[in-house]
Write a protein that holds these residues in place. Structure first.
Motif, mmCIF file in Angstrom:
data_model
loop_
_atom_site.group_PDB
_atom_site.id
_atom_site.type_symbol
_atom_site.label_atom_id
_atom_site.label_comp_id
_atom_site.label_asym_id
_atom_site.label_seq_id
_atom_site.Cartn_x
_atom_site.Cartn_y
_atom_site.Cartn_z
ATOM 1 N N TYR A 197 -8.367 -13.890 -13.062
ATOM 2 C CA TYR A 197 -6.930 -13.690 -12.883
ATOM 3 C C TYR A 197 -6.632 -12.904 -11.608
ATOM 4 C CZ TYR A 197 -2.190 -11.980 -13.495
ATOM 5 O OH TYR A 197 -0.869 -11.666 -13.294
ATOM 6 N N GLU A 198 -7.398 -11.859 -11.373
ATOM 7 C CA GLU A 198 -7.177 -11.032 -10.180
ATOM 8 C C GLU A 198 -7.245 -11.873 -8.905
ATOM 9 O OE1 GLU A 198 -9.618 -7.505 -7.866
ATOM 10 O OE2 GLU A 198 -9.713 -7.540 -10.056
ATOM 11 N N VAL A 199 -8.237 -12.744 -8.825
ATOM 12 C CA VAL A 199 -8.414 -13.554 -7.620
ATOM 13 C C VAL A 199 -7.418 -14.713 -7.578
ATOM 14 C CG1 VAL A 199 -10.056 -14.983 -6.345
ATOM 15 C CG2 VAL A 199 -10.811 -12.838 -7.388
ATOM 16 N N LEU A 200 -7.168 -15.365 -8.715
ATOM 17 C CA LEU A 200 -6.185 -16.451 -8.753
ATOM 18 C C LEU A 200 -4.807 -15.938 -8.354
ATOM 19 C CD1 LEU A 200 -5.305 -19.346 -9.400
ATOM 20 C CD2 LEU A 200 -5.138 -18.655 -11.813
ATOM 21 N N LYS A 201 -4.435 -14.785 -8.855
ATOM 22 C CA LYS A 201 -3.138 -14.202 -8.520
ATOM 23 C C LYS A 201 -3.037 -13.958 -7.009
ATOM 24 C CE LYS A 201 -0.366 -10.126 -9.408
ATOM 25 N NZ LYS A 201 -0.380 -8.784 -9.938
ATOM 26 N N ALA A 202 -4.081 -13.396 -6.408
ATOM 27 C CA ALA A 202 -4.074 -13.154 -4.955
ATOM 28 C C ALA A 202 -3.952 -14.470 -4.191
ATOM 29 C CB ALA A 202 -5.345 -12.413 -4.546
ATOM 30 N N PHE A 203 -4.653 -15.497 -4.663
ATOM 31 C CA PHE A 203 -4.585 -16.815 -4.025
ATOM 32 C C PHE A 203 -3.173 -17.385 -4.088
ATOM 33 C CE2 PHE A 203 -4.869 -21.481 -4.499
ATOM 34 C CZ PHE A 203 -5.440 -21.806 -3.274
ATOM 35 N N LEU A 204 -2.551 -17.312 -5.262
ATOM 36 C CA LEU A 204 -1.207 -17.858 -5.428
ATOM 37 C C LEU A 204 -0.182 -17.057 -4.626
ATOM 38 C CD1 LEU A 204 -1.275 -18.725 -9.231
ATOM 39 C CD2 LEU A 204 -1.381 -20.317 -7.297
ATOM 40 N N GLU A 205 -0.342 -15.750 -4.603
ATOM 41 C CA GLU A 205 0.580 -14.928 -3.809
ATOM 42 C C GLU A 205 0.491 -15.286 -2.332
ATOM 43 O OE1 GLU A 205 -0.555 -10.988 -5.024
ATOM 44 O OE2 GLU A 205 0.819 -11.014 -6.732
ATOM 45 N N GLN A 206 -0.710 -15.536 -1.867
ATOM 46 C CA GLN A 206 -0.892 -15.939 -0.477
ATOM 47 C C GLN A 206 -0.269 -17.319 -0.238
ATOM 48 O OE1 GLN A 206 -4.979 -16.166 0.774
ATOM 49 N NE2 GLN A 206 -4.459 -16.370 2.917
ATOM 50 N N ALA A 207 -0.411 -18.209 -1.194
ATOM 51 C CA ALA A 207 0.101 -19.577 -1.039
ATOM 52 C C ALA A 207 1.626 -19.616 -0.985
ATOM 53 C CB ALA A 207 -0.394 -20.456 -2.183
ATOM 54 N N ILE A 208 2.276 -18.712 -1.684
ATOM 55 C CA ILE A 208 3.734 -18.767 -1.753
ATOM 56 C C ILE A 208 4.422 -17.746 -0.849
ATOM 57 C CG2 ILE A 208 3.693 -19.671 -4.098
ATOM 58 C CD1 ILE A 208 4.527 -16.872 -5.083
ATOM 59 N N GLN A 209 3.689 -16.966 -0.119
ATOM 60 C CA GLN A 209 4.297 -15.869 0.639
ATOM 61 C C GLN A 209 5.282 -16.329 1.707
ATOM 62 O OE1 GLN A 209 1.330 -13.488 2.542
ATOM 63 N NE2 GLN A 209 0.545 -15.145 3.798
ATOM 64 N N HIS A 210 5.110 -17.506 2.251
ATOM 65 C CA HIS A 210 5.975 -17.973 3.323
ATOM 66 C C HIS A 210 7.080 -18.903 2.834
ATOM 67 C CE1 HIS A 210 3.274 -16.093 6.080
ATOM 68 N NE2 HIS A 210 2.274 -16.814 5.632
ATOM 69 N N ASP A 211 7.154 -19.123 1.561
ATOM 70 C CA ASP A 211 8.152 -20.037 1.016
ATOM 71 C C ASP A 211 9.084 -19.283 0.079
ATOM 72 O OD1 ASP A 211 7.496 -22.451 2.187
ATOM 73 O OD2 ASP A 211 7.609 -23.498 0.281
ATOM 74 N N ILE B 30 7.420 -14.162 -11.640
ATOM 75 C CA ILE B 30 7.192 -13.540 -12.953
ATOM 76 C C ILE B 30 6.075 -14.281 -13.684
ATOM 77 C CG2 ILE B 30 8.211 -13.194 -15.244
ATOM 78 C CD1 ILE B 30 10.888 -12.618 -13.744
ATOM 79 N N GLN B 31 6.081 -15.613 -13.619
ATOM 80 C CA GLN B 31 5.054 -16.413 -14.288
ATOM 81 C C GLN B 31 3.664 -16.083 -13.734
ATOM 82 O OE1 GLN B 31 5.538 -20.674 -13.868
ATOM 83 N NE2 GLN B 31 4.097 -21.107 -15.511
ATOM 84 N N ILE B 32 3.543 -15.980 -12.421
ATOM 85 C CA ILE B 32 2.248 -15.669 -11.798
ATOM 86 C C ILE B 32 1.788 -14.273 -12.188
ATOM 87 C CG2 ILE B 32 1.092 -15.231 -9.587
ATOM 88 C CD1 ILE B 32 2.934 -17.461 -8.415
ATOM 89 N N ASN B 33 2.714 -13.331 -12.226
ATOM 90 C CA ASN B 33 2.362 -11.937 -12.508
ATOM 91 C C ASN B 33 2.188 -11.636 -14.000
ATOM 92 O OD1 ASN B 33 2.253 -10.946 -9.844
ATOM 93 N ND2 ASN B 33 4.479 -10.906 -9.773
ATOM 94 N N LYS B 34 2.551 -12.583 -14.841
ATOM 95 C CA LYS B 34 2.517 -12.351 -16.288
ATOM 96 C C LYS B 34 1.085 -12.157 -16.789
ATOM 97 C CE LYS B 34 3.934 -14.392 -20.651
ATOM 98 N NZ LYS B 34 4.408 -15.584 -21.317
#
Length: 147
Positions: free
Chosen positions: A22-36, A44-48
């Motif tokens: 989860y720790e790594v998946l969350k970081a990956f998703l945060e990076q993927a969506i940071q510019h959009d 909220i769903q990602i951080n849940k």
């Protein structure tokens, strides 16, 4: 020093592996969506929790592939496997050493696909569990062959 497999139950180890995932998946998703522009509901769903992050990835894998240039279908398949084990863990299923190895190996494959600068400690913990599970399976096989 005792191995993790000697000091923790297999269920505890699976829980630790899922937390690391989860720790790594969350970081990956945060990076993927940071510019959009992403809706607050998605954040909220990602951080849940792990299931929220997996669900976000699965339902948005085309977008994520576009943002990260990752092999999203392969990652999606790995995440379906992690989801299976997470559900088993959540429903108090017992795990075998072989399943612990499979989970650790799957998570390491995911980490490799993410192409992130993964916290070395997280990677080392998951890899240590994978290596110890291989050793334990090997010992079990040797003992079984004696009889």
């Amino acid at each position: 020093m005792k191995s993790v497999l000697q000091t923790h139950s297999l269920r505890q180890i699976v829980g630790q592996l899922l937390d690391n995932c989860y720790e790594v998946l969350k970081a990956f998703l945060e990076q993927a969506i940071q510019h959009d522009e992403v809706s607050p509901e998605n954040i909220i769903q990602i951080n849940k929790d792990l299931m929220g992050a997996i669900s976000f990835y699965i339902s948005n894998y085309d977008f994520i592939q576009e943002q990260t240039h990752s092999n999203s279908k392969f990652l999606r398949n790995l995440l379906f496997e992690v989801k299976h084990y997470r559900n088993n863990w959540a429903h108090s299923k017992d795990f075998t050493i072989r399943e612990v190895h499979r989970i650790a190996d799957t998570i390491l494959l995911m980490f490799d696909e993410f192409s992130l600068n993964i916290n070395n400690e997280v990677y080392l913990i998951v890899n240590q569990i994978r290596m110890e599970s291989i050793q334990m399976m090997s010992l079990q096989l040797q003992q079984a062959q004696k009889y």
